[in-house]
Design an enzyme around this catalytic site. Structure first.
Site, short mmCIF file in Angstrom:
data_model
loop_
_atom_site.label_atom_id
_atom_site.label_comp_id
_atom_site.label_asym_id
_atom_site.label_seq_id
_atom_site.Cartn_x
_atom_site.Cartn_y
_atom_site.Cartn_z
N THR A 51 0.90 71.29 45.25
CA THR A 51 0.10 72.31 44.71
C THR A 51 -0.97 72.73 45.45
OG1 THR A 51 -1.46 70.39 44.00
CG2 THR A 51 0.40 70.62 42.62
N GLY A 86 -5.68 62.62 43.56
CA GLY A 86 -6.80 61.84 42.89
C GLY A 86 -6.86 61.90 41.21
N GLU A 100 -13.04 68.07 36.59
CA GLU A 100 -13.41 69.65 36.10
C GLU A 100 -14.44 69.75 35.09
OE1 GLU A 100 -10.96 72.74 33.03
OE2 GLU A 100 -10.15 70.88 33.22
N THR A 137 -10.35 61.08 46.76
CA THR A 137 -11.69 60.37 47.14
C THR A 137 -12.05 59.27 46.89
OG1 THR A 137 -12.40 62.88 47.71
CG2 THR A 137 -14.20 61.17 47.82
N GLY A 158 -7.93 64.18 39.36
CA GLY A 158 -7.77 65.60 38.96
C GLY A 158 -6.23 65.57 39.03
N LEU A 213 -3.85 63.75 38.77
CA LEU A 213 -3.28 62.83 37.81
C LEU A 213 -3.56 63.64 36.39
CD1 LEU A 213 -2.01 60.26 36.24
CD2 LEU A 213 -4.25 59.19 36.36
N SER A 214 -4.65 64.36 36.00
CA SER A 214 -4.79 64.96 34.61
C SER A 214 -4.17 66.16 34.72
CB SER A 214 -6.54 64.93 34.74
OG SER A 214 -6.89 63.82 34.20
N GLU A 215 -3.98 66.82 35.58
CA GLU A 215 -3.17 68.02 35.86
C GLU A 215 -1.83 67.56 35.45
OE1 GLU A 215 -3.38 70.09 39.51
OE2 GLU A 215 -5.78 70.39 39.31
#
Length: 312
Positions: free
Chosen positions: A39, A65, A280, A96, A67, A69-71
């Site tokens: 990505t 990280g 986000e 991070t 983010g 995982l959530s995407e």
């Protein structure tokens, strides 16, 4: 016997990681059909997930990280398929802070993380669905607001790369003495709270912002959101945060926290409020946050602390 077909969706920031590259080759040598997609910009994860479903991939592995995982989880949640028909989800922590991975007890080493995906069955886990400004947002871990969110948003990207989770602590220390409470009203089933808070956590995971354990008792499979509100501590903020730093835990804040476990909660703020949704930032005066029970299936350790009934 058909070889398992996986697709690894890798955050572009970690594309040159040698350990991950070696781990991918090792799993391929063990018979796993493992493709890699990277990505680079908004929307890439969604496109890669859609492609994987069209290709009938059995398991998606997010490498990044919270983010990332959530995407990937968000893209799965948007699919018009039953949960059992969706690919299962794995995670290789490459971010991070890796707050979800740390709370779930996932291994740090890429090969160990991939081996766990192969060895452990997938559990149905909840996701967090947030409505604000007419838009829907999803997350796998936490929505956080107040002091912790300010720290996460204001920590420079370069410092994160150099210092990892320590960067959040250093940024937080620099803010001591200028923490302003957020005035808000919160309500949900048989729950109401009103006042000024310095920290807020709502979600299925336990920590955010590089280790802030906002919801220390949360589970990812109970169909409920854990809510933690840390109220304004007049004259005690510096001392309380000093205890946090010296003891390495939130013992001092725990004594004044208001906690609840709810299927949904609404938040109304007097001024625009920023909630950090797994990296986000979402700004609004009104939020509705709901738990979406069992929305994806994820490979987690057998003794994962986030599971209400670990498969020991």
């Amino acid at each position: 016997m058909t070889s398992p077909h996986w697709r690894l969706i890798l955050n572009g920031k970690s594309a040159g990681d040698d350990d991950l590259r070696a781990a991918v080759h090792a799993m391929r040598e063990r018979g796993v059909v493992l493709d890699v997609r990277v990505t680079w910009e908004d929307g890439d994860a969604g496109r890669h997930v859609a492609e994987a479903i069209a290709d009938r991939v059995g398991t998606l592995v997010a490498a990044g990280g919270d983010g990332t995982l959530s995407e990937v989880a968000t893209a799965l949640a948007h699919c018009d398929l039953q949960v059992d028909a969706l690919p299962t989800l794995g995670l290789v922590p490459m971010g991070t802070a890796n707050d979800f991975a740390a709370a779930a007890g996932l291994p740090d080493a890429p090969l160990s993380a991939l081996e766990l995906v192969a060895a452990q069955p997938a559990h149905a886990i909840d996701l967090l669905r947030l409505e604000a400004n007419g838009r829907t947002h999803w997350a796998a871990n936490l929505a956080s607001g107040g002091f912790g969110t300010q720290v996460t948003v204001e920590t420079p990207e370069g410092m994160k790369k150099l210092l990892g989770g320590l960067a959040y602590l250093l940024t937080g220390l620099s803010k001591l003495g200028r923490i302003e409470p957020v005035e808000a009203t919160l309500h949900g089933p048989d729950f109401a709270w009103r006042g000024g808070f310095i920290a807020l956590g709502v979600g299925n995971g336990r920590q955010a912002g590089g280790g802030q354990a906002l919801c220390p008792d949360a589970w990812v499979d109970d169909g409920r959101l854990d809510v933690t509100v840390i109220p304004e501590l007049a004259g005690e903020v510096a001392a309380t945060l000093g205890t946090v730093v010296s003891e390495g835990k939130i013992a001092a804040l725990d004594r004044v926290a208001t906690r609840a476990r709810l299927p949904w909660i609404e938040i109304d703020a007097a001024q625009p409020l920023v909630l950090n949704l797994d990296g986000e930032p979402v700004e609004a005066k009104h939020f509705r946050i709901e738990c979406a029970p069992g929305r994806v299936r994820m490979h987690l350790p057998a003794d994962c602390p986030l599971l209400s009934q670990p498969s020991r």
